[in-house]
Design a protein around this motif. Structure first.
Motif, PDB file in Angstrom:
ATOM      1  N   HIS A  20       1.073  -1.566   0.071  1.00 20.06           N
ATOM      2  CA  HIS A  20       0.148  -0.012  -0.222  1.00 20.06           C
ATOM      3  C   HIS A  20       0.972   1.643  -0.441  1.00 20.06           C
ATOM      4  O   HIS A  20       0.837   2.712  -0.888  1.00 20.06           O
ATOM      5  CB  HIS A  20      -0.761   0.024   1.064  1.00 20.06           C
ATOM      6  CG  HIS A  20      -2.231  -0.725   1.481  1.00 20.06           C
ATOM      7  ND1 HIS A  20      -3.292  -0.465  -0.023  1.00 20.06           N
ATOM      8  CD2 HIS A  20      -2.838  -1.982   1.789  1.00 20.06           C
ATOM      9  CE1 HIS A  20      -3.877  -0.888   0.410  1.00 20.06           C
ATOM     10  NE2 HIS A  20      -3.840  -1.695   1.317  1.00 20.06           N
ATOM     11  N   GLU A  24       0.824   3.611  -3.388  1.00 20.55           N
ATOM     12  CA  GLU A  24       0.689   5.363  -2.757  1.00 20.55           C
ATOM     13  C   GLU A  24       1.777   6.465  -3.027  1.00 20.55           C
ATOM     14  O   GLU A  24       1.860   7.681  -3.328  1.00 20.55           O
ATOM     15  CB  GLU A  24      -0.093   5.547  -1.489  1.00 20.55           C
ATOM     16  CG  GLU A  24      -1.805   4.478  -1.474  1.00 20.55           C
ATOM     17  CD  GLU A  24      -1.781   4.205   0.843  1.00 20.55           C
ATOM     18  OE1 GLU A  24      -2.893   3.964   0.536  1.00 20.55           O
ATOM     19  OE2 GLU A  24      -1.139   4.684   0.747  1.00 20.55           O
ATOM     20  N   ILE A  27       1.909   7.463  -6.447  1.00 18.86           N
ATOM     21  CA  ILE A  27       0.308   8.534  -6.403  1.00 18.86           C
ATOM     22  C   ILE A  27       1.268   9.587  -6.189  1.00 18.86           C
ATOM     23  O   ILE A  27       1.098  10.602  -6.775  1.00 18.86           O
ATOM     24  CB  ILE A  27      -0.221   8.020  -6.126  1.00 18.86           C
ATOM     25  CG1 ILE A  27      -0.909   6.672  -6.856  1.00 18.86           C
ATOM     26  CG2 ILE A  27      -0.964   9.017  -6.578  1.00 18.86           C
ATOM     27  CD1 ILE A  27      -2.163   5.922  -5.712  1.00 18.86           C
ATOM     28  N   HIS A  40       2.472   9.601   6.280  1.00 24.42           N
ATOM     29  CA  HIS A  40       1.760   8.402   5.261  1.00 24.42           C
ATOM     30  C   HIS A  40       1.518   7.081   6.456  1.00 24.42           C
ATOM     31  O   HIS A  40       0.358   6.331   6.782  1.00 24.42           O
ATOM     32  CB  HIS A  40       3.307   8.256   4.461  1.00 24.42           C
ATOM     33  CG  HIS A  40       2.498   7.336   3.349  1.00 24.42           C
ATOM     34  ND1 HIS A  40       2.771   6.756   2.115  1.00 24.42           N
ATOM     35  CD2 HIS A  40       1.103   6.331   3.828  1.00 24.42           C
ATOM     36  CE1 HIS A  40       1.924   5.924   1.362  1.00 24.42           C
ATOM     37  NE2 HIS A  40       1.432   6.352   2.544  1.00 24.42           N
ATOM     38  N   SER A  48      -9.211   5.126   2.771  1.00 27.27           N
ATOM     39  CA  SER A  48      -8.368   5.547   1.269  1.00 27.27           C
ATOM     40  C   SER A  48      -9.431   7.051   1.603  1.00 27.27           C
ATOM     41  O   SER A  48      -8.617   8.028   1.082  1.00 27.27           O
ATOM     42  CB  SER A  48      -8.433   5.563   0.700  1.00 27.27           C
ATOM     43  OG  SER A  48     -10.504   4.855  -0.302  1.00 27.27           O
ATOM     44  N   TRP A  52      -6.814  10.577   1.671  1.00 30.72           N
ATOM     45  CA  TRP A  52      -6.448  11.043   0.427  1.00 30.72           C
ATOM     46  C   TRP A  52      -7.761  12.465   0.490  1.00 30.72           C
ATOM     47  O   TRP A  52      -7.100  13.930   0.495  1.00 30.72           O
ATOM     48  CB  TRP A  52      -7.504  10.953  -0.664  1.00 30.72           C
ATOM     49  CG  TRP A  52      -6.483   9.465  -1.746  1.00 30.72           C
ATOM     50  CD1 TRP A  52      -6.520   8.274  -0.961  1.00 30.72           C
ATOM     51  CD2 TRP A  52      -5.268   9.599  -1.747  1.00 30.72           C
ATOM     52  NE1 TRP A  52      -5.290   7.419  -1.831  1.00 30.72           N
ATOM     53  CE2 TRP A  52      -4.677   9.056  -2.511  1.00 30.72           C
ATOM     54  CE3 TRP A  52      -4.579  10.783  -2.657  1.00 30.72           C
ATOM     55  CZ2 TRP A  52      -3.135   8.345  -3.006  1.00 30.72           C
ATOM     56  CZ3 TRP A  52      -3.123  10.366  -2.230  1.00 30.72           C
ATOM     57  CH2 TRP A  52      -2.643   9.346  -3.399  1.00 30.72           C
ATOM     58  N   ASP A  72      -6.177   5.213  -6.216  1.00 29.65           N
ATOM     59  CA  ASP A  72      -5.244   4.332  -5.563  1.00 29.65           C
ATOM     60  C   ASP A  72      -5.491   2.755  -5.879  1.00 29.65           C
ATOM     61  O   ASP A  72      -4.980   2.253  -5.204  1.00 29.65           O
ATOM     62  CB  ASP A  72      -5.236   4.962  -3.553  1.00 29.65           C
ATOM     63  CG  ASP A  72      -4.827   4.493  -2.747  1.00 29.65           C
ATOM     64  OD1 ASP A  72      -4.056   3.757  -2.806  1.00 29.65           O
ATOM     65  OD2 ASP A  72      -5.470   4.213  -1.474  1.00 29.65           O
ATOM     66  N   ARG A  73      -7.173   2.910  -5.397  1.00 31.56           N
ATOM     67  CA  ARG A  73      -7.675   1.522  -5.419  1.00 31.56           C
ATOM     68  C   ARG A  73      -7.753   0.691  -6.450  1.00 31.56           C
ATOM     69  O   ARG A  73      -7.111  -0.595  -6.532  1.00 31.56           O
ATOM     70  CB  ARG A  73      -9.284   1.699  -4.913  1.00 31.56           C
ATOM     71  CG  ARG A  73      -9.646   2.024  -3.475  1.00 31.56           C
ATOM     72  CD  ARG A  73     -10.982   2.612  -3.456  1.00 31.56           C
ATOM     73  NE  ARG A  73     -10.852   2.495  -2.517  1.00 31.56           N
ATOM     74  CZ  ARG A  73     -12.416   2.898  -1.461  1.00 31.56           C
ATOM     75  NH1 ARG A  73     -13.795   2.592  -1.902  1.00 31.56           N
ATOM     76  NH2 ARG A  73     -12.935   3.294  -0.338  1.00 31.56           N
ATOM     77  N   ARG A  75      -5.169   0.801  -8.598  1.00 33.01           N
ATOM     78  CA  ARG A  75      -3.728   0.560  -8.794  1.00 33.01           C
ATOM     79  C   ARG A  75      -3.426  -0.958  -7.741  1.00 33.01           C
ATOM     80  O   ARG A  75      -2.875  -1.611  -8.385  1.00 33.01           O
ATOM     81  CB  ARG A  75      -2.667   1.895  -8.393  1.00 33.01           C
ATOM     82  CG  ARG A  75      -1.252   1.659  -8.767  1.00 33.01           C
ATOM     83  CD  ARG A  75      -0.588   2.600  -8.166  1.00 33.01           C
ATOM     84  NE  ARG A  75      -1.161   4.262  -9.357  1.00 33.01           N
ATOM     85  CZ  ARG A  75      -0.234   4.684  -9.653  1.00 33.01           C
ATOM     86  NH1 ARG A  75       0.802   5.139  -9.326  1.00 33.01           N
ATOM     87  NH2 ARG A  75      -0.528   5.614 -10.775  1.00 33.01           N
ATOM     88  N   TYR A  76      -4.366  -0.975  -7.062  1.00 31.70           N
ATOM     89  CA  TYR A  76      -4.105  -1.486  -5.378  1.00 31.70           C
ATOM     90  C   TYR A  76      -4.852  -2.515  -6.061  1.00 31.70           C
ATOM     91  O   TYR A  76      -3.794  -4.048  -6.380  1.00 31.70           O
ATOM     92  CB  TYR A  76      -4.416  -1.441  -4.106  1.00 31.70           C
ATOM     93  CG  TYR A  76      -4.299  -2.537  -2.930  1.00 31.70           C
ATOM     94  CD1 TYR A  76      -2.700  -2.810  -3.232  1.00 31.70           C
ATOM     95  CD2 TYR A  76      -5.191  -3.227  -2.716  1.00 31.70           C
ATOM     96  CE1 TYR A  76      -2.525  -3.453  -1.836  1.00 31.70           C
ATOM     97  CE2 TYR A  76      -5.130  -4.186  -2.171  1.00 31.70           C
ATOM     98  CZ  TYR A  76      -3.332  -4.485  -1.720  1.00 31.70           C
ATOM     99  OH  TYR A  76      -3.750  -5.655  -0.818  1.00 31.70           O
TER     100      TYR A  76
END
Length: 218
Positions: A20, A24, A27, A40, A48, A52, A72-73, A75-76
């Protein structure tokens, strides 16, 4: 006497926090957000949206909170979908889940992650048949450290909060479970950062320290 066990996912079922943080951080660089590692890590255990919103407000980035969350979501989710090795159970947790299930304990996952990620992770761990409920932080209004997610999970399980045990690795998660009136096992996961989980009813470093009988005595 407990009737249900509610487990967090990230840092408890799987050791996902390093991934994670890695994704992140990518990003953050892409959008020009100056967020320290200490900042972080402070978001471990929260939704999230919570993180954010902070990033947008602090760094005044051009993206909306919803766009950042989706970035974010996606990509994970894409990463763990394509990389089988990205999803492995933390040593001993799958055996504990199966033992509790065999003792007819009601089981749930309560995670700040989105439901599609929770469903995918549980499926990849081959544990989907053991959990009665999968609960996302998206299902409730307030993120951990508020108790909403655990109270919602207890309601879905049909078990009163005082008869629920929670397994958490983050400060905010432990606080949320305690606020819900539940007993909490704090799991020290070094990859989750320096989390203060001292307020948990029991603190462990390995799931080999837990079994059904020991949980009865909490």
């Amino acid at each position: 006497m407990f009737e249900a066990v509610i487990l967090d996912m990230d840092g408890v079922l799987i050791d996902s926090e390093p991934l994670h943080i890695q994704l992140e951080e990518e990003i953050f660089k892409e959008i020009g957000a100056d967020i320290s590692l200490e900042e972080h890590i402070s978001f471990v255990g929260t939704t999230s949206h919570y993180m954010w919103e902070y990033v947008k407000n602090k760094c005044n980035v051009s993206f909306t909170v919803e766009e950042l969350v989706e970035m974010d979501r996606k990509r994970y989710f894409d990463y763990i979908s394509k990389h089988d090795g990205a999803v492995k159970p933390i040593e001993g947790v799958d055996e504990l889940v199966k033992e509790l299930y065999s003792r007819e304990v009601r089981l749930a996952v309560a995670s700040s992650s989105p439901i599609d990620v929770i469903e995918l992770v549980v499926k990849k761990l081959h544990l989907n048949d053991y959990f009665c409920e999968l609960v996302s932080g998206d299902f409730v209004k307030r993120s951990k450290p508020y108790p909403d997610i655990f109270l919602y999970a207890a309601e879905k399980l049909g078990v009163s909060p005082e008869r629920c045990l929670v397994v958490e690795d983050s400060n905010k998660g432990v606080l949320a479970a305690k606020s819900a009136g539940m007993k909490v096992i704090g799991f020290i996961n070094p990859n989750s950062g320096d989390q203060d989980i001292s307020m948990a009813d029991m603190v462990i470093r390995s799931f080999s320290e837990l079994n059904y009988e020991k949980l009865q005595n909490i």
